[in-house]
Design a protein around this motif. Structure first.
Motif, mmCIF file in Angstrom:
data_model
loop_
_atom_site.group_PDB
_atom_site.id
_atom_site.type_symbol
_atom_site.label_atom_id
_atom_site.label_comp_id
_atom_site.label_asym_id
_atom_site.label_seq_id
_atom_site.Cartn_x
_atom_site.Cartn_y
_atom_site.Cartn_z
ATOM 1 N N ASP A 262 0.852 -1.134 -0.084
ATOM 2 C CA ASP A 262 -0.185 -0.049 -0.076
ATOM 3 C C ASP A 262 0.871 1.195 -0.026
ATOM 4 O O ASP A 262 1.761 1.498 0.945
ATOM 5 C CB ASP A 262 -0.876 0.042 1.253
ATOM 6 N N PRO A 263 0.679 2.130 -1.175
ATOM 7 C CA PRO A 263 1.501 3.578 -1.172
ATOM 8 C C PRO A 263 1.017 4.310 0.147
ATOM 9 O O PRO A 263 1.965 5.196 0.629
ATOM 10 C CB PRO A 263 0.994 4.139 -2.394
ATOM 11 N N THR A 264 0.133 3.851 0.926
ATOM 12 C CA THR A 264 -0.222 4.635 2.053
ATOM 13 C C THR A 264 1.044 4.738 2.962
ATOM 14 O O THR A 264 1.445 5.823 3.643
ATOM 15 C CB THR A 264 -1.099 4.134 2.886
ATOM 16 N N VAL A 265 1.752 3.742 3.190
ATOM 17 C CA VAL A 265 2.887 3.392 3.812
ATOM 18 C C VAL A 265 4.022 4.616 3.601
ATOM 19 O O VAL A 265 4.762 5.390 4.536
ATOM 20 C CB VAL A 265 3.654 2.197 3.801
ATOM 21 N N ASP A 266 4.376 4.822 2.164
ATOM 22 C CA ASP A 266 5.340 5.531 1.803
ATOM 23 C C ASP A 266 4.888 7.053 2.333
ATOM 24 O O ASP A 266 5.866 7.899 2.400
ATOM 25 C CB ASP A 266 5.479 5.400 0.241
ATOM 26 N N TYR A 267 3.549 7.324 1.889
ATOM 27 C CA TYR A 267 3.132 8.630 2.258
ATOM 28 C C TYR A 267 3.163 8.978 3.427
ATOM 29 O O TYR A 267 3.533 10.244 3.923
ATOM 30 C CB TYR A 267 1.617 9.018 1.388
ATOM 31 N N LEU A 268 2.748 8.187 4.520
ATOM 32 C CA LEU A 268 2.637 8.428 5.966
ATOM 33 C C LEU A 268 4.074 8.909 6.340
ATOM 34 O O LEU A 268 4.425 9.520 7.158
ATOM 35 C CB LEU A 268 2.048 7.357 6.678
ATOM 36 N N LEU A 269 5.178 7.978 5.671
ATOM 37 C CA LEU A 269 6.760 8.097 6.301
ATOM 38 C C LEU A 269 6.865 9.308 5.663
ATOM 39 O O LEU A 269 7.538 10.020 6.243
ATOM 40 C CB LEU A 269 7.083 6.748 5.536
ATOM 41 N N ALA A 270 6.700 9.593 4.689
ATOM 42 C CA ALA A 270 7.220 10.966 4.093
ATOM 43 C C ALA A 270 6.521 12.350 4.523
ATOM 44 O O ALA A 270 7.176 13.342 4.926
ATOM 45 C CB ALA A 270 7.082 11.094 2.480
ATOM 46 N N TYR A 271 5.211 12.091 4.742
ATOM 47 C CA TYR A 271 4.465 13.368 5.173
ATOM 48 C C TYR A 271 3.614 13.679 6.509
ATOM 49 O O TYR A 271 3.563 14.623 6.917
ATOM 50 C CB TYR A 271 3.634 13.837 4.173
ATOM 51 N N SER A 272 3.615 12.254 7.211
ATOM 52 C CA SER A 272 2.704 12.438 8.331
ATOM 53 C C SER A 272 3.378 12.898 9.745
ATOM 54 O O SER A 272 2.932 13.111 10.747
ATOM 55 C CB SER A 272 1.998 11.050 8.406
ATOM 56 N N GLY A 273 4.793 12.589 9.704
ATOM 57 C CA GLY A 273 5.677 12.645 10.997
ATOM 58 C C GLY A 273 5.521 11.565 11.959
ATOM 59 O O GLY A 273 6.022 11.629 13.011
ATOM 60 N N LEU A 274 4.613 10.631 11.521
ATOM 61 C CA LEU A 274 4.078 9.387 12.647
ATOM 62 C C LEU A 274 5.361 8.491 12.600
ATOM 63 O O LEU A 274 6.160 8.611 11.785
ATOM 64 C CB LEU A 274 2.883 8.896 12.218
ATOM 65 N N ASP A 275 5.498 8.102 13.794
ATOM 66 C CA ASP A 275 6.651 6.908 13.965
ATOM 67 C C ASP A 275 6.167 5.649 13.345
ATOM 68 O O ASP A 275 5.052 5.202 12.977
ATOM 69 C CB ASP A 275 7.164 6.962 15.359
ATOM 70 N N HIS A 276 7.321 4.736 13.155
ATOM 71 C CA HIS A 276 7.061 3.727 12.469
ATOM 72 C C HIS A 276 6.024 2.720 13.129
ATOM 73 O O HIS A 276 5.009 2.234 12.569
ATOM 74 C CB HIS A 276 8.369 2.831 12.444
ATOM 75 N N ALA A 277 6.279 2.771 14.372
ATOM 76 C CA ALA A 277 4.814 1.854 15.214
ATOM 77 C C ALA A 277 3.701 2.032 15.047
ATOM 78 O O ALA A 277 2.762 1.587 14.917
ATOM 79 C CB ALA A 277 5.522 1.776 16.703
ATOM 80 N N SER A 278 3.341 3.540 14.971
ATOM 81 C CA SER A 278 2.108 4.086 14.891
ATOM 82 C C SER A 278 1.469 3.781 13.252
ATOM 83 O O SER A 278 0.340 3.575 13.092
ATOM 84 C CB SER A 278 2.321 5.682 14.987
ATOM 85 N N ILE A 279 2.505 4.014 12.309
ATOM 86 C CA ILE A 279 2.057 3.859 10.994
ATOM 87 C C ILE A 279 1.696 2.362 10.922
ATOM 88 O O ILE A 279 0.685 1.757 10.309
ATOM 89 C CB ILE A 279 3.281 4.098 9.934
#
Lengths: 203, 203
Positions: free
Chosen positions: B165-182
């Motif tokens: 899911d590209p959502t993972v990449d976008y959250l990594l790039a733009y959300s500032g959430l940490d890995h565990a939250s993602i």
DNA sequence: GTCTATAGCTGGATAGAC
DNA sequence: GTCTATCCAGCTATAGAC
């Protein structure tokens, strides 16, 4: 002059349509200017008169698609509940895919993303779209139709991702389901997930 | 002889690792044999001694990944509930993505799919994987932990799709959430969707 | 088995005639 | 503004020396 302008516009439409078809068929990286020119029935230099580069052409094609999505949103009645607007727009996007069209999200590949972000018209349209969708998502979280515990970006990106979900292609190729069923299942799974309804669930 | 064989194996591992990194960075189409050879620190002809073609190399890389997923599944206790096995495996796959690894599903692009399907080892591993996951999904539908009204293929393909899911990449790039939250949000959204829990919902 | 060197091809972009 | 013809870069794959 007006006639020339008219045919110029028509040809530009034809080029964008051909590019859409080529992107669907081959993907961004394997889409060639030769192929586009040949699909439209013009020569490559003529193609370059319309679009200065391959990047410009792809960005223009994506921009048109996003604008079509915004137009679709605009066509909904003012008083339609936000959640129904989101549902309908997703259905619209999936219908386009099922008819052989292109998904919103071109790729997760950063090279493509960066290329598109260098194009001003594209960036403007995508910001517009993001604005519209963020507002709808926030409304839904307030009225309880979307999970208020999820960060807005998690919902927004997940929503975008469903418009380019490869599940659509695989179901088309291997499941034997008809278009309407695929569309309905995609919407159900996107909003309600994979677990049964009416559950209290441990995450 | 045994030493040679050993270093040969080691080098093959290094090549597969380099290919994985190149696939993540550039994608299939823009991954070049020059790049792989240079990452490993060998010449191109040496690379071709290990893998007869670019296609073979990509297929071998994907096959190894699928085998790792099957090994992960095998590592779970026999009595672990099917739904927990699915949850854990998805978490494992997303963790790989977050650490910069490759998704299962290489692409929806038919050219890539067809290429991979010409590779026997790949086809065998993917059939094995499909078999394992289908069984788990069916078990979950029977015990009520997954929606029994959805066709198995809808669940199976949606599940695969979440691993890429590209959502993972976008959250990594733009959300500032940490890995565990993602990771947690991805699992929640995959199984429970976007709407609130404990609802009776119209769809 | 490893390298240097290169063949052969494809595709983005353009020069220059009309 | 459109075409034919072409340049040049970069890629897969291999020949041939060591």
């Amino acid at each position: 002059m007006s006639f020339k302008n008219h045919t110029f516009k028509l040809r530009e439409e034809a080029i964008l349509n051909a590019t859409t078809a080529a992107l669907v068929e081959h993907g961004f990286e394997l889409m060639t200017m030769d192929d586009i020119a040949s699909r439209v029935g013009i020569s490559k230099p003529s193609l370059y008169k319309h679009f200065a580069s391959r990047e410009d052409l792809v960005a223009a094609t994506m921009t048109r698609l996003i604008q079509q999505a915004i137009d679709e949103l605009d066509s909904y009645p003012q008083n339609m509940p936000a959640i129904d607007q989101l549902r309908n727009l997703l259905g619209w996007a999936i219908d386009i895919r099922l008819k052989g069209g292109m998904p919103f999200l071109p790729s997760t590949r950063s090279s493509i993303r960066d290329m598109l972000l260098r194009n001003q018209a594209y960036v403007l349209s995508i910001m517009n779209m993001n604005q519209r969708l963020s507002t709808l998502v926030t409304q839904c979280q307030q009225d309880g139709s979307l999970n208020p515990e999820l960060p807005v970006l998690v919902i927004l990106y997940s929503y975008y991702a469903r418009t380019c979900d490869p599940t659509v292609d695989y179901l088309l190729a291997y499941s034997g389901l008809d278009h309407a069923s695929i569309r309905d299942h995609m919407i159900t799974v996107s909003f309600a997930g994979l677990i049964p309804l009416n559950r209290s669930q441990p995450t």
